[in-house]
Design a protein around this motif. Sequence first.
Motif, PDB file in Angstrom:
ATOM      1  N   PHE A   6       8.445   2.038  -5.470  1.00 32.10           N
ATOM      2  CA  PHE A   6       7.203   1.794  -4.433  1.00 32.10           C
ATOM      3  C   PHE A   6       7.772   1.934  -3.111  1.00 32.10           C
ATOM      4  O   PHE A   6       8.854   1.576  -2.530  1.00 32.10           O
ATOM      5  N   ASP A   7       6.992   2.682  -2.210  1.00 31.53           N
ATOM      6  CA  ASP A   7       7.360   3.160  -1.000  1.00 31.53           C
ATOM      7  C   ASP A   7       6.335   2.441   0.138  1.00 31.53           C
ATOM      8  O   ASP A   7       5.016   3.092  -0.057  1.00 31.53           O
ATOM      9  N   ASN A   8       6.342   1.218   0.670  1.00 32.51           N
ATOM     10  CA  ASN A   8       5.247   0.780   1.510  1.00 32.51           C
ATOM     11  C   ASN A   8       4.220   0.446   0.617  1.00 32.51           C
ATOM     12  O   ASN A   8       3.007   0.673   1.197  1.00 32.51           O
ATOM     13  N   GLY A   9       4.228  -0.120  -0.360  1.00 30.01           N
ATOM     14  CA  GLY A   9       3.068  -0.258  -1.233  1.00 30.01           C
ATOM     15  C   GLY A   9       2.725   1.009  -2.113  1.00 30.01           C
ATOM     16  O   GLY A   9       1.761   0.674  -2.972  1.00 30.01           O
ATOM     17  N   THR A  10       2.804   2.217  -1.878  1.00 29.21           N
ATOM     18  CA  THR A  10       2.695   3.200  -2.654  1.00 29.21           C
ATOM     19  C   THR A  10       3.390   3.343  -3.987  1.00 29.21           C
ATOM     20  O   THR A  10       4.526   3.461  -3.893  1.00 29.21           O
ATOM     21  N   CYS A  11       2.899   3.298  -5.007  1.00 30.37           N
ATOM     22  CA  CYS A  11       3.562   3.438  -6.265  1.00 30.37           C
ATOM     23  C   CYS A  11       3.887   5.264  -6.409  1.00 30.37           C
ATOM     24  O   CYS A  11       2.871   5.755  -6.373  1.00 30.37           O
ATOM     25  N   LEU A  12       5.215   5.376  -6.746  1.00 32.17           N
ATOM     26  CA  LEU A  12       5.763   6.658  -7.019  1.00 32.17           C
ATOM     27  C   LEU A  12       5.897   6.673  -8.599  1.00 32.17           C
ATOM     28  O   LEU A  12       6.589   5.863  -8.994  1.00 32.17           O
ATOM     29  N   ARG A  13       5.686   7.865  -9.014  1.00 34.04           N
ATOM     30  CA  ARG A  13       6.048   8.139 -10.560  1.00 34.04           C
ATOM     31  C   ARG A  13       6.720   9.129 -10.916  1.00 34.04           C
ATOM     32  O   ARG A  13       6.860  10.029 -10.167  1.00 34.04           O
ATOM     33  N   ARG A  14       7.554   9.089 -12.005  1.00 39.34           N
ATOM     34  CA  ARG A  14       8.288  10.268 -12.654  1.00 39.34           C
ATOM     35  C   ARG A  14       8.910  10.961 -11.694  1.00 39.34           C
ATOM     36  O   ARG A  14       9.894  10.386 -11.055  1.00 39.34           O
TER      37      ARG A  14
END
Length: 403
Positions: free
Chosen positions: A67-75
């Motif tokens: 999570f980068d400032n609430g944004t979910c990052l995947r894979r």
Amino acid sequence: PMPAKYSLTWKTLISMSQKTGRCADMLFRNELYKICSRKILIAGALLGFLFMAAYVQMSVLGTESAFDNGTCLRRTDAIQYNREIARRYAGPLTREKAEAVIAEFGWYINDDDLDTGDTAPGYYANSTSRFVTIRLSNSRSQEGVPTAIAGTDDNYAAEMMNGEYVYGYIGGWDNTFSEMHMMILWIVSALVIISCAPVFSEEYAGQAAGILLTTQNGRTKTAAAKILAAFAWAGGIYLLFTLLLAGAFLSIYGSDGLAVSAGLSFPDLITGNLFWNGDPKRTTGAVLLVYLLAGLFSVLVTAAITLYISSVKKSSFSTLLWSAAAYLLPAALYTVFLVEMGPGRIVMLLRMLFNCLPFFLPFHELTSWPFAYRVGSYLISGIILVSACLFGCRKYCRYQVGK
């Protein structure tokens, strides 16, 4: 000049040596071709590759998140983000560095406690904050809720923050790699058992052994060529799978984690006693290299045991069943019975003996088993390998039709 009779003698010896070498080489290549040309092995290897690719895509990459400032990052996006954060804190691990991680990103929240997808702005979660929260905080004494970096009374955390351990991006090159390699080791062992089961018993069943053993090189070289060919196949297929796995992890995770101290990647290595289990400050790459070599050794031991059973049995199917039982039964007995039993002398002796068998052999390098015990395990396994080969050769060379 050398007398004519001596010159002729030397030429004869050299010629005989060259013919013997060519014959041995031809026997080896013929036996190796017989193993490699089995369609069931080609199909099994192909299925193994497909399984490995599917598992990496679904279970390895599928679990990567940040999570980068609430944004979910995947894979792969999550992996790249985690690598960038870890590089900022790479180097000797200290208490000040751990406190700086929490000051910047806050405590890591378990994924199960978050809704899927993006969350509220201001929340950060990455592999570095997860490592500090789980491994270096006081969460173990606070019922899983961290409130501060662990104090000096926590010997385990204090050991890691003494500045002697090198931190970096651990992702992939920890239990993720070892668990993936464990499954590959099982696949390879199954292929080795299938390939080695018919080596001797197939010739018994086809009455070919009685004919081969009457030839000039049949009794002296055929058995050795069969064993060497089986070992070449076993080692080759193991190295092929291992190189493919290592290449996949290098392309996905990079090589950052290989320079991290092994004690951070594999917590069981931290014991505080150099003689007890080696140096946990070694790099993860060095530990994994020994682990992979131990895996190669275990595959060769599996091949040797199967070859011995093949030299005793006249049915390839019977050899296959007995070899599979020899590989799996100790693991089943250990898991179902010995783990649940109390620490008695007989139980401890049985555990030690079972841990010398191929199924368990590589995993000693990633645990806190004593260094001296691991060396003893390799010696016992080596004795099993040599004895199985020698007795297998003897049994085959003494084979008589109808007996």
